[in-house]
Write a protein that holds these residues in place. Structure first.
Motif, PDB file in Angstrom:
ATOM      1  N   ARG A  50      51.195 -29.713  29.613  1.00 32.90           N
ATOM      2  CA  ARG A  50      52.191 -28.423  29.606  1.00 32.90           C
ATOM      3  C   ARG A  50      51.591 -27.287  30.354  1.00 32.90           C
ATOM      4  N   LEU A  51      50.285 -27.110  30.682  1.00 29.82           N
ATOM      5  CA  LEU A  51      49.810 -25.997  31.131  1.00 29.82           C
ATOM      6  C   LEU A  51      50.465 -25.838  32.602  1.00 29.82           C
ATOM      7  N   PHE A  52      50.374 -27.307  33.434  1.00 26.50           N
ATOM      8  CA  PHE A  52      50.538 -27.217  34.716  1.00 26.50           C
ATOM      9  C   PHE A  52      52.018 -26.693  35.105  1.00 26.50           C
ATOM     10  N   ARG A  53      52.860 -26.768  34.084  1.00 30.50           N
ATOM     11  CA  ARG A  53      54.304 -26.087  34.494  1.00 30.50           C
ATOM     12  C   ARG A  53      54.055 -24.587  34.697  1.00 30.50           C
ATOM     13  N   ILE A  54      52.911 -23.882  34.100  1.00 30.06           N
ATOM     14  CA  ILE A  54      53.049 -22.430  34.116  1.00 30.06           C
ATOM     15  C   ILE A  54      51.615 -21.923  34.810  1.00 30.06           C
ATOM     16  N   PHE A  55      50.538 -22.828  35.131  1.00 30.54           N
ATOM     17  CA  PHE A  55      49.445 -22.288  35.854  1.00 30.54           C
ATOM     18  C   PHE A  55      49.717 -21.906  37.131  1.00 30.54           C
ATOM     19  N   GLU A  56      49.159 -21.087  37.637  1.00 27.19           N
ATOM     20  CA  GLU A  56      49.296 -20.784  39.147  1.00 27.19           C
ATOM     21  C   GLU A  56      50.756 -20.719  39.637  1.00 27.19           C
ATOM     22  N   GLY A  57      51.687 -20.046  38.835  1.00 29.19           N
ATOM     23  CA  GLY A  57      52.790 -19.683  38.989  1.00 29.19           C
ATOM     24  C   GLY A  57      54.103 -20.708  38.166  1.00 29.19           C
ATOM     25  N   PRO A  58      55.008 -20.233  37.256  1.00 33.64           N
ATOM     26  CA  PRO A  58      55.693 -21.019  36.493  1.00 33.64           C
ATOM     27  C   PRO A  58      56.769 -21.811  37.653  1.00 33.64           C
ATOM     28  N   THR A  59      57.080 -22.853  37.210  1.00 35.06           N
ATOM     29  CA  THR A  59      58.088 -23.570  38.194  1.00 35.06           C
ATOM     30  C   THR A  59      59.319 -22.628  38.674  1.00 35.06           C
ATOM     31  N   GLU A  60      59.875 -22.076  37.578  1.00 38.93           N
ATOM     32  CA  GLU A  60      61.121 -21.361  37.788  1.00 38.93           C
ATOM     33  C   GLU A  60      60.727 -20.121  38.837  1.00 38.93           C
ATOM     34  N   THR A  61      59.586 -19.491  38.675  1.00 41.03           N
ATOM     35  CA  THR A  61      59.135 -18.506  39.742  1.00 41.03           C
ATOM     36  C   THR A  61      59.173 -19.035  41.299  1.00 41.03           C
ATOM     37  N   LEU A  62      58.518 -20.166  41.379  1.00 41.75           N
ATOM     38  CA  LEU A  62      58.191 -20.886  42.495  1.00 41.75           C
ATOM     39  C   LEU A  62      59.690 -21.364  43.038  1.00 41.75           C
ATOM     40  N   GLN A  63      60.382 -22.032  42.309  1.00 42.44           N
ATOM     41  CA  GLN A  63      61.585 -22.270  42.776  1.00 42.44           C
ATOM     42  C   GLN A  63      62.531 -21.303  43.127  1.00 42.44           C
ATOM     43  N   MET A  64      62.557 -20.053  42.433  1.00 37.66           N
ATOM     44  CA  MET A  64      63.207 -19.014  43.085  1.00 37.66           C
ATOM     45  C   MET A  64      62.688 -18.383  44.358  1.00 37.66           C
ATOM     46  N   HIS A  65      61.447 -18.417  44.580  1.00 35.14           N
ATOM     47  CA  HIS A  65      60.967 -17.871  45.726  1.00 35.14           C
ATOM     48  C   HIS A  65      61.302 -19.025  46.978  1.00 35.14           C
ATOM     49  N   LEU A  66      61.081 -19.937  46.742  1.00 35.01           N
ATOM     50  CA  LEU A  66      61.666 -21.019  47.701  1.00 35.01           C
ATOM     51  C   LEU A  66      63.338 -20.883  47.979  1.00 35.01           C
ATOM     52  N   GLY A  67      63.943 -20.847  46.796  1.00 36.68           N
ATOM     53  CA  GLY A  67      65.292 -20.682  47.006  1.00 36.68           C
ATOM     54  C   GLY A  67      65.997 -19.585  47.988  1.00 36.68           C
ATOM     55  N   LEU A  68      65.051 -18.481  47.495  1.00 35.35           N
ATOM     56  CA  LEU A  68      65.776 -16.966  48.327  1.00 35.35           C
ATOM     57  C   LEU A  68      65.140 -17.505  49.563  1.00 35.35           C
ATOM     58  N   LEU A  69      64.241 -17.789  50.123  1.00 35.53           N
ATOM     59  CA  LEU A  69      63.807 -18.250  51.307  1.00 35.53           C
ATOM     60  C   LEU A  69      64.965 -18.910  51.905  1.00 35.53           C
ATOM     61  N   ALA A  70      65.530 -20.038  51.416  1.00 34.20           N
ATOM     62  CA  ALA A  70      66.750 -20.990  51.876  1.00 34.20           C
ATOM     63  C   ALA A  70      67.899 -20.320  51.892  1.00 34.20           C
TER      64      ALA A  70
END
Length: 535
Positions: A367-387
């Motif tokens: 369960r930690l991996f989904r939040i450690f070093e950046g939650p999935t949603e935050t990184l999705q948002m970052h990549l999605g804003l770039l797209a």
């Protein structure tokens, strides 16, 4: 030619050392590791840390001349994968020490720090930690408030509070980050420092009672006017985020590798149970739902392996890897690992809920991996804003790195559709911002899965096989599903409540369930005032 020959010889010797470590780990795990005991006691058994240090697991990237194993990235990750299959907690402990602790010192530390500490770190006599997260700076490290004020003597005094720092209270060196303020009160930017644990003013704080990864301590670090000199700086003044990003990118890739080892272990456990357990006259392995889940799991493993390999190869060749690639590993692999852990518990039924059956610890640790070093949603948002706002930049990166023109075109087409949809809604500024976030989340998923499919296709072109063809089809199905989701005009905005509606609705629950908060006294953990040094 001589260089190539030397490089091949180094790679061959690295591979042999890694294989020796993997062989040792498989035997050692059966004789000397009790994961459940460490989980219950919330502490890695001391002899394991000592033995890992002796074997070089705590300094895998450090050259042999400095006391390390001198492994390639690929070989280090093979060791980490094996360790994750044995115990995700131990793999995380080793991974954090290598990627976030030792690596920044190896790459960015001054000669003085390397001379004093690197060999002990490489040989496991000392540990290193990474302290960047603060109470108000988690997924957004740029919000950190720690400061390093010039002391007038060419050094700085660091003040701030860092939380959830893995292995910090066990470590000799703490890599930390603070805004440097010069003598005129001007900010010179965030800077990385490597501070000895015994530096005056550095105080180890309370441990956090984590849900999983219980063997590795996570604690607060207090910086109270900690003295730092130029020799403590990692990299350059004001370029601390470059150091942090470099280390965290390696850490994210390592997390994906841990997920591969963890998923393979889940697959083994599921297969054992499914082939032995019968429901009525039929074994679980013959049921369609079991076959579907195991088919998806094996495809997940193969897909993440392709993803990791396509990043690790250029790393070992000294070539650059686009930052988006590391984001993708962190977006995709932990979600697939979490799904594997959940399906393991589900398949085992009641047995999956019994601590002695391994599955609960895997479930909690994963369960930690989904939040450690950046939650999935935050990184999705970052990549999605770039797209959404810079699709040509994202797609150019994908084309140059993987030659995936067709996939890049699909991503760009989807991004352009979403941008056009957003523009044509004629929304208020706040509503436009809300919708852009929804679309960015979806586009981040599209871009991530597109990247995965491109890696699978690249692997298939190099070494075609029926299994890779199946994995490619599986990845393409997921990619197309994400595109369909992003291009769905019905975003169901009407079912999403605004802030006031949410607060009013939930506040009404007080009538039904009260407003309970437990206040029963617990254990006393403070020294009696009559025994304190200062009252």
């Amino acid at each position: 030619m001589h260089f190539n020959s030397h490089s091949q010889s180094w790679e061959s010797s690295s591979r042999q050392r890694a294989e020796d470590i993997i062989y040792w780990l498989r035997d050692y795990a059966q004789r000397r590791i009790n994961s459940r005991l460490m989980d219950e006691r919330r502490c890695i058994t001391p002899h394991i840390v000592l033995d890992f240090g002796k074997k070089g697991l705590l300094g895998m990237l450090v050259p042999q001349s400095s006391g390390g194993l001198g492994l390639t990235y690929r070989d280090m990750f093979q060791v980490v994968e094996q360790l994750a299959a044995i115990d995700l907690n131990l793999a995380s402990f080793v991974g954090v020490n290598n990627a976030l602790g030792v690596y920044p010192i190896l790459k960015y530390a001054t000669p003085e720090i390397k001379e004093t500490y690197l060999q002990n770190l490489a040989e496991g006599r000392d540990l290193a930690a990474f302290a960047i997260t603060e109470p108000c700076a988690g997924s957004n490290p740029r919000a950190i408030k720690a400061e390093a004020h010039a002391d007038g003597n060419g050094g700085w005094l660091l003040s701030g509070t860092k939380i959830w720092s893995g292995s910090a209270s066990w470590s000799t060196m703490i890599n930390t980050f603070a805004h440097v303020i010069d003598e005129q009160g001007e900010s010179l930017g965030v800077t990385a420092f490597s501070i000895p644990e015994n530096a005056p003013g550095l105080r180890q704080g309370a441990e956090a009672p984590t849900m999983g990864m219980r063997g590795m301590v996570q604690n607060t670090v207090h910086l109270e006017q900690v003295k730092a000199n130029r020799e403590n700086v990692l990299g350059e003044i004001g370029l601390g985020f470059e150091v942090a990003q470099d280390a965290m990118q390696l850490g994210r890739l390592g997390i994906a590798v841990m997920c591969i080892g963890g998923m393979k272990h889940c697959a083994q456990l599921m297969l054992r149970y499914a082939t032995r357990r019968s429901i009525g006259m039929e074994r679980l392995i013959h049921q369609q739902i079991t076959l579907q889940r195991l088919s998806d799991l094996t495809a997940s493993i193969g897909a993440v392996e392709c993803l990791v390999n396509k990043i690790t190869t250029p790393l070992d060749e000294g070539k650059s890897v686009p930052p988006e690639a590391y984001l993708v590993t962190k977006i995709i692999a932990p979600e697939l690992m979490w799904q594997a852990a959940d399906n393991l518990v589900q398949l085992l039924g009641g047995r999956g809920y019994i601590e002695s059956n391994i599955a609960p610890q895997i479930f909690r640790d994963a369960r930690l991996f989904r939040i450690f070093e950046g939650p999935t949603e935050t990184l999705q948002m970052h990549l999605g804003l770039l797209a959404l706002y810079h699709p040509s930049q994202l797609c150019s990166s994908l084309k140059e790195f993987l030659g995936a023109t067709a996939i890049s075109d699909k991503i760009q087409h989807t991004a352009e559709y979403c941008a056009s949809y957003l523009k044509n809604q004629n929304l208020t500024r706040s509503s436009n911002k809300k919708l852009s976030k929804i679309l960015s989340q979806k586009l981040g998923d599209v871009a991530a899965w597109g990247f995965v499919v491109a890696c699978i296709q690249k692997s298939y072109q190099t070494q075609p096989s029926n299994e890779l063809k199946r994995i490619e089809q599986w990845g393409e199905q997921n990619f197309q599903a994400k595109i369909a989701n992003a291009m769905n005009g019905n975003l169901c905005e009407e079912i999403v409540l605004d802030t006031n509606q949410i607060e009013n609705l939930i506040n009404q629950y007080t009538v039904m369930i009260g407003n309970v908060e437990q206040n029963m006294a617990g254990e006393e953990d403070k020294l009696d005032e009559y025994l304190c040094n200062n009252v």
